[in-house]
Design a protein around this motif. Structure first.
Motif, PDB file in Angstrom:
ATOM      1  N   ALA A  48      37.528  40.600  29.221  1.00 20.26           N
ATOM      2  CA  ALA A  48      38.849  40.558  29.853  1.00 20.26           C
ATOM      3  C   ALA A  48      39.949  40.671  28.798  1.00 20.26           C
ATOM      4  CB  ALA A  48      39.003  39.273  30.664  1.00 20.26           C
ATOM      5  N   ALA A  49      39.717  40.054  27.632  1.00 25.62           N
ATOM      6  CA  ALA A  49      40.709  40.168  26.553  1.00 25.62           C
ATOM      7  C   ALA A  49      40.806  41.626  26.096  1.00 25.62           C
ATOM      8  CB  ALA A  49      40.322  39.251  25.385  1.00 25.62           C
ATOM      9  N   ASP A  50      39.663  42.293  25.995  1.00 27.33           N
ATOM     10  CA  ASP A  50      39.672  43.717  25.639  1.00 27.33           C
ATOM     11  C   ASP A  50      40.446  44.542  26.661  1.00 27.33           C
ATOM     12  OD1 ASP A  50      38.205  43.494  23.295  1.00 27.33           O
ATOM     13  OD2 ASP A  50      36.279  43.916  24.247  1.00 27.33           O
ATOM     14  N   ILE A  51      40.197  44.256  27.924  1.00 26.02           N
ATOM     15  CA  ILE A  51      40.871  45.008  28.986  1.00 26.02           C
ATOM     16  C   ILE A  51      42.377  44.746  28.951  1.00 26.02           C
ATOM     17  CG2 ILE A  51      41.147  45.162  31.510  1.00 26.02           C
ATOM     18  CD1 ILE A  51      38.082  44.752  31.679  1.00 26.02           C
ATOM     19  N   ALA A  52      42.730  43.473  28.805  1.00 31.81           N
ATOM     20  CA  ALA A  52      44.155  43.142  28.752  1.00 31.81           C
ATOM     21  C   ALA A  52      44.820  43.847  27.573  1.00 31.81           C
ATOM     22  CB  ALA A  52      44.342  41.625  28.646  1.00 31.81           C
ATOM     23  N   ALA A  53      44.113  43.894  26.434  1.00 33.01           N
ATOM     24  CA  ALA A  53      44.682  44.559  25.261  1.00 33.01           C
ATOM     25  C   ALA A  53      44.886  46.044  25.522  1.00 33.01           C
ATOM     26  CB  ALA A  53      43.764  44.360  24.052  1.00 33.01           C
ATOM     27  N   PHE A 103      45.793  38.247  30.896  1.00 32.30           N
ATOM     28  CA  PHE A 103      45.802  37.573  29.603  1.00 32.30           C
ATOM     29  C   PHE A 103      46.282  36.121  29.735  1.00 32.30           C
ATOM     30  CE2 PHE A 103      46.913  36.603  25.222  1.00 32.30           C
ATOM     31  CZ  PHE A 103      45.768  37.053  24.580  1.00 32.30           C
ATOM     32  N   SER A 104      47.248  35.895  30.625  1.00 33.64           N
ATOM     33  CA  SER A 104      47.718  34.519  30.856  1.00 33.64           C
ATOM     34  C   SER A 104      46.597  33.633  31.376  1.00 33.64           C
ATOM     35  CB  SER A 104      48.852  34.499  31.884  1.00 33.64           C
ATOM     36  OG  SER A 104      49.952  35.161  31.373  1.00 33.64           O
ATOM     37  N   ALA A 105      45.766  34.205  32.242  1.00 36.21           N
ATOM     38  CA  ALA A 105      44.626  33.433  32.748  1.00 36.21           C
ATOM     39  C   ALA A 105      43.720  33.043  31.583  1.00 36.21           C
ATOM     40  CB  ALA A 105      43.849  34.250  33.780  1.00 36.21           C
ATOM     41  N   LEU A 106      43.494  33.978  30.659  1.00 29.81           N
ATOM     42  CA  LEU A 106      42.638  33.681  29.510  1.00 29.81           C
ATOM     43  C   LEU A 106      43.246  32.596  28.633  1.00 29.81           C
ATOM     44  CD1 LEU A 106      41.534  37.288  28.469  1.00 29.81           C
ATOM     45  CD2 LEU A 106      40.263  35.628  29.852  1.00 29.81           C
ATOM     46  N   PHE A 111      37.941  36.064  18.470  1.00 28.13           N
ATOM     47  CA  PHE A 111      38.366  37.194  17.645  1.00 28.13           C
ATOM     48  C   PHE A 111      39.229  38.161  18.452  1.00 28.13           C
ATOM     49  CE2 PHE A 111      37.825  41.290  15.467  1.00 28.13           C
ATOM     50  CZ  PHE A 111      38.330  40.929  14.223  1.00 28.13           C
ATOM     51  N   ARG A 112      38.873  38.305  19.727  1.00 29.66           N
ATOM     52  CA  ARG A 112      39.664  39.187  20.589  1.00 29.66           C
ATOM     53  C   ARG A 112      41.036  38.579  20.915  1.00 29.66           C
ATOM     54  NH1 ARG A 112      34.465  40.538  20.988  1.00 29.66           N
ATOM     55  NH2 ARG A 112      33.894  42.590  21.797  1.00 29.66           N
TER      56      ARG A 112
END
Lengths: 658, 658
Positions: free
Chosen positions: A289-294, A302-305, A358-359
């Motif tokens: 999800a972090a990759d997708i948000a990026a 990203f806020s959810a993460l 790391f992401r």
């Protein structure tokens, strides 16, 4: 999400570090060959031969065993990228031949399904790991192509990914991966090749979670018709369980209603605010999800993460960085439920946490993510690997008796193969680059070579981290350039100074020391991080740690072991914590820093004939003694004994005025 | 074994006690009628009708459900012995009719076997409870005959006991009761009728344990041929399990080898030195063994019981007197393994402990057994029953969240039916007589009438125990007699004085105050036991209690509940323990004594953004407040909330010099 960090390839970074060289040499020389042998011996390779029709017989082992072969290829590829090895090349080539031979004409590849239940593809996504294994195939293929230029496995992985894309996205088959992994693998494939359909598919899988389209609820209902229904799982140290039992246990609540938390399927991810379910699944999901948000700039996602990260780090994480308190479902439970002895804190979850942090770091440049990455790396992760590299913990408790020992291999071997690929790719977590700047996240003696604004940069760091906080950098650049070198100021440090010539630099709000200047020729930077033994206290709602302390020095968490502290560890109480001292212990791991301090040892003789006593009945107790604590990451490498991270303070009989 | 105490019949003792009258009235007026209704509603009575062929259909419920009917008859008989009740008489008569009708011509009686697997009698003694149910039939029959003079049920029980004697003793069938109970029942039958064959059979069963003749090891091997193999057990709050799963879990070690500890079958009882296995099974076994030792003078057997008792009380018992830390096998684990929240401490095990301790007391006259009997009675046992008498705990933890609530009935209803028979027979535990002397073990306002050396004695005690330690005795005797009145000096007391006129009497080495004199006409004895709030500390190896205290006053253990202490209880720390105060709390149980004291309440705001912290980073925490503790036996009777027996002392952030 204010910046996008660039990961350096393994070719750009070379580690030459007293501490890490040992782990990496063990990994390369001991672990990789031993695991290759285990892949053959355990029948994992034979499953591919059987699926190809080249060997008779039924499927052997757990249904996700293909993934171990893929993870080993991924790790071997990282080694091959660093240095050539004819033997390793031959082994990976053999495995790739076997894999390609097993792949179905339409691209499908899962040896359990192909051998045992070919008509039941995708019918039990909750438990059968088809998409999980596909993800590891993709990761192995990407790593192998990058290392060798050979794209045979990469093409096979693309072909399988295309089939999955057709099935789930174009043909709209209901379903999502029970165990996440393919999502982050698809993002890697997308980044390696650029085809947007892999991003679309990763996003589809992520958006389906927490909705009916994940399909797990329906699967639970029609389970007897699903793949694997007749299987008995022989889990290490546990009784065999049927697929039905597992499904019930993991996906259904006590009253039989569906409870998606195990697979992060309770509500859509973008609405989630807490770390839930199986910890490895969760880490892989959040990573993707972090990759997708990026890639997409999806701020809501990203806020959810960020919210989940806060919940995890402030309420659901051990001081080792370990996660997952529930042994049965290997995952998160309730806020502050962090029992030390029953901790699960799976080694794979530590790997997953490193991947995710790391992401998050790459998206934000916020030092808190690097702090956690470092904490997990030096503690929760590294404890999973023996000092000799041959044996592994699956489970990493913070309190253990002598029967908790590492093993060379498991019927569920996810942890050993995850450890080997992480250690083989450690270089990629030390530095990142952003547009024109260079960031140093980890203090590991190493050399980064990179181009910066068309000048050739070489940055070398030297030190004896994690035992000392003094790090000396040498930067050399082919032509003068102005850029910022960001040095991380560890969150645990009380004082941290960076000097170039006579100039001192200060920490910014993100937890980095930006050194912004014109660099020319050869330059030296001195970083001095104060490293003192410290006693940690834990949030008062963590019931098992009340009145206890843990010891830390720099990024390293400590523990007491029987090997250094004879007698029952539960009779020891930490005494004067102002007198903690650090000293070299040459005999453990070819040298490490141990901590010494004052303690009281209860005299159990005082308690003869008593289990509970009034203060007045109890003679004075507690003999003055000292204790020695060793790094948690090195525990369990000597004769079997007890281990404790959290130790009670003082003497219960007189710590109060009663 | 230096004396033999005589138990007084229920006809000899009448309780008139503010505290106990409530429990006993609830038991008689609420619990007994409610349980009769449940016996009918749950199909337990119908099983007998089905076995008799008077009603169609298969067996309903757990395989040991017959025992609940028997235990209810036993309890009802105790009530009938005390006072006539046409309704209760009619109900017991109906149940007895149904039971007699179901009994097979040869005397066999077990409705599960008779309805479902008549050809498989005695093939699964480890799990099927045929002998356990037979034991409860015998106890019910003995109680009923004693109360009513009606010997129909008694004859049926004798007939069944004769069949068992023939089968196992004369015909030498291999086997022993998986769940002990029949042994102590046979001893009751022996004592009620005098036929030595029942003593022989009880002794045979006891001697077989820990030898191949117990038969459990062989049973485990041929389980698929055994009774009940096809059963699925729907255990409350657990997933159904098969008989095979239970057998594996309880009788086999992880490696599949036989482990008899669950059923006290690891070594012969006379060699055992530790309390092992399922706690209720263990208590019933030890009770029977004490009876046998008393009857036969078997000192070796009694020595084993003394060693087991020491192991249990000094290493494997909660401060409530509760026993059994293992939830899964409902039993003992390792020394000092006494987790508060996961405590099992089954209500039935508390009943069993009372049964055993009363027998140890009767064999020795040693006050320590009466001390433990009192502790269990006022705490571990009584907490199992709601203040209204209608609901029960099966499990009695020392730390609980708001979801741990009593229930009216269970599919495994052993605890409610055990509680009802214990409360109905409480009178028999207060006094004993030895040759010419009278012993007072419990302080419960009551009147004992007895003959002593052909003179009529009446002994009345009046007080408000357990809230006050002042007890006034009135003794009246029809002719002057010289004898000793032994008053127990509670082990918890720091000062205890007994006065007759102006004479003071001292405690002997057994923990009793012997008042040896010539008694004449009406006499008064004043007993004054000092009762102050006390803080208990626990052995340093009990990991969960390190740095914690429990509060006690007299025989009553206290706990904190949310109802009196708003906010999360885990944020509270006991402060100055020298300032504990006791005061009347009228609103709980129509009045009880509560304890108040100083506490610190942690401010969780200090921890916002932190899970672990160094002392230096942590602002001063802990706001001064006070706490209220209520008797553990009364917990869970108000709105749902948390409960804690052991509470941490002081403030972790400043209880040490760090």
């Amino acid at each position: 999400m204010n910046c996008r960090h660039r990961q350096f390839s393994l070719k750009n970074v070379r580690i030459h570090d007293r501490f890490w060289d040992q782990w990496k040499r063990n990994n390369r020389e001991t672990t990789l060959p031993y695991q290759y042998y285990q892949l053959i011996k355990s029948g994992r390779v034979a499953n591919f031969l059987k699926a190809a029709g080249r060997q008779p017989g039924g499927y052997t082992g757990m249904v996700f065993n293909d993934s171990d072969v893929y993870k080993w290829i991924e790790a071997a590829s990282y080694e091959l990228q660093r240095r050539s090895s004819p033997e390793l090349l031959q082994q990976t080539d053999y495995l790739i031949d076997v894999i390609l031979d097993a792949q179905a004409a339409d691209g499908y590849l899962n040896t359990y399904i192909m051998i045992e239940e070919p008509e039941k593809r995708w019918t039990n996504l909750g438990m059968m790991h088809e998409l999980y294994c596909a993800g590891h195939l993709i990761e192995a293929a990407a790593a192998h192509r990058e290392a060798t230029g050979d794209s045979r496995l990469f093409r096979a992985a693309e072909k399988f990914a295309d089939l999955i894309h057709r099935e789930f996205l174009l043909n709209q088959r209901i379903g999502a991966p029970g165990h996440e992994e393919i999502e982050l693998a698809l993002m890697r494939l997308y980044r390696a090749g650029g085809d947007g359909k892999y991003l679309d598919l990763a996003r589809l899988f992520i958006e389906r979670r927490g909705t009916e389209a994940s399909g797990f609820r329906q699967e639970a209902e029609r389970l007897p018709q699903a793949a694997g229904f007749g299987l008995l799982f022989p889990v290490d140290n546990f009784k065999p369980k049927t697929m039905h039992e597992f499904y019930r246990e993991f996906y259904l609540a006590g009253d039989g209603s569906y409870d998606g938390r195990y697979a992060q399927d309770h509500i859509p991810l973008r609405k989630q605010r807490t770390a839930e379910g199986h910890a490895v699944r969760a880490m892989y999901l959040y990573s993707a999800a972090a990759d997708i948000a990026a890639e997409t700039g999806d701020r809501e996602l990203f806020s959810a993460l960020e919210a989940i990260w806060s919940n995890m780090t402030l309420r659901r994480m051990y001081a080792t960085g370990g996660i997952g308190s529930a042994v049965e479902m290997e995952g998160f439970t309730r806020d502050y439920d962090l029992p030390n002895r029953q901790a699960y804190a799976e080694t794979c979850a530590a790997v997953g946490s490193i991947l995710w942090n790391f992401r998050m770091l790459s998206c934000t440049g916020a030092g808190k993510y690097a702090d956690l990455l470092e904490l997990v790396l030096f503690n929760g992760f590294l404890a999973g690997v023996s000092a000799g590299g041959r044996e592994f913990f699956y489970v990493n408790p913070l309190s253990a008796e002598k029967d908790h020992r590492r093993k060379g291999w498991f019927s569920v071997a996810c942890c050993p193969t995850n450890a080997v690929r992480l250690l083989a790719s450690l270089e990629t977590y030390i530095y990142t680059g952003t547009s024109q700047d260079i960031w140093v996240h980890l203090y590991i003696s190493s050399t980064l070579t990179a181009d910066i604004d068309q000048a050739a940069l070489s940055l070398t760091q030297e030190g004896s981290y994690p035992w000392s906080g003094s790090v000396r950098f040498r930067l050399s650049i082919s032509s003068p350039r102005h850029f910022t070198l960001y040095l991380r100021r560890p969150g645990w440090s009380s004082s941290c100074r960076a000097k170039v010539k006579d100039a001192e630099y200060k920490t910014d709000k993100n937890g980095y020391i930006p050194i912004s200047r014109r660099w020319e020729g050869e330059e030296e930077i001195e970083l001095t991080i104060q490293m003192e033994p410290e006693a940690l206290t834990s949030h008062p709602l963590v019931a098992g740690n009340i009145g206890k302390r843990a010891l830390q020095r720099g990024p390293v968490l400590y523990c007491l072991e029987t090997a250094d502290n004879p007698g029952d560890l539960d009779l020891l109480r930490l005494a004067d914590l102002s007198k903690l001292a650090a000293s070299e212990m040459p005999e453990l791991f070819d040298g490490c820093i141990a901590l010494q301090g004052d303690a009281l040892r209860h005299n159990p003789d005082v308690w003869v004939g008593r289990l509970y006593a009034k203060k007045a009945d109890l003679p004075e107790s507690g003999e003055k003694t000292s204790f020695t604590a060793v790094p948690y990451c090195l525990w369990g490498n000597r004769e079997p004994g007890q281990m404790r991270v959290w130790l009670p303070c003082g003497c219960p009989a007189d710590q109060n005025k009663s």
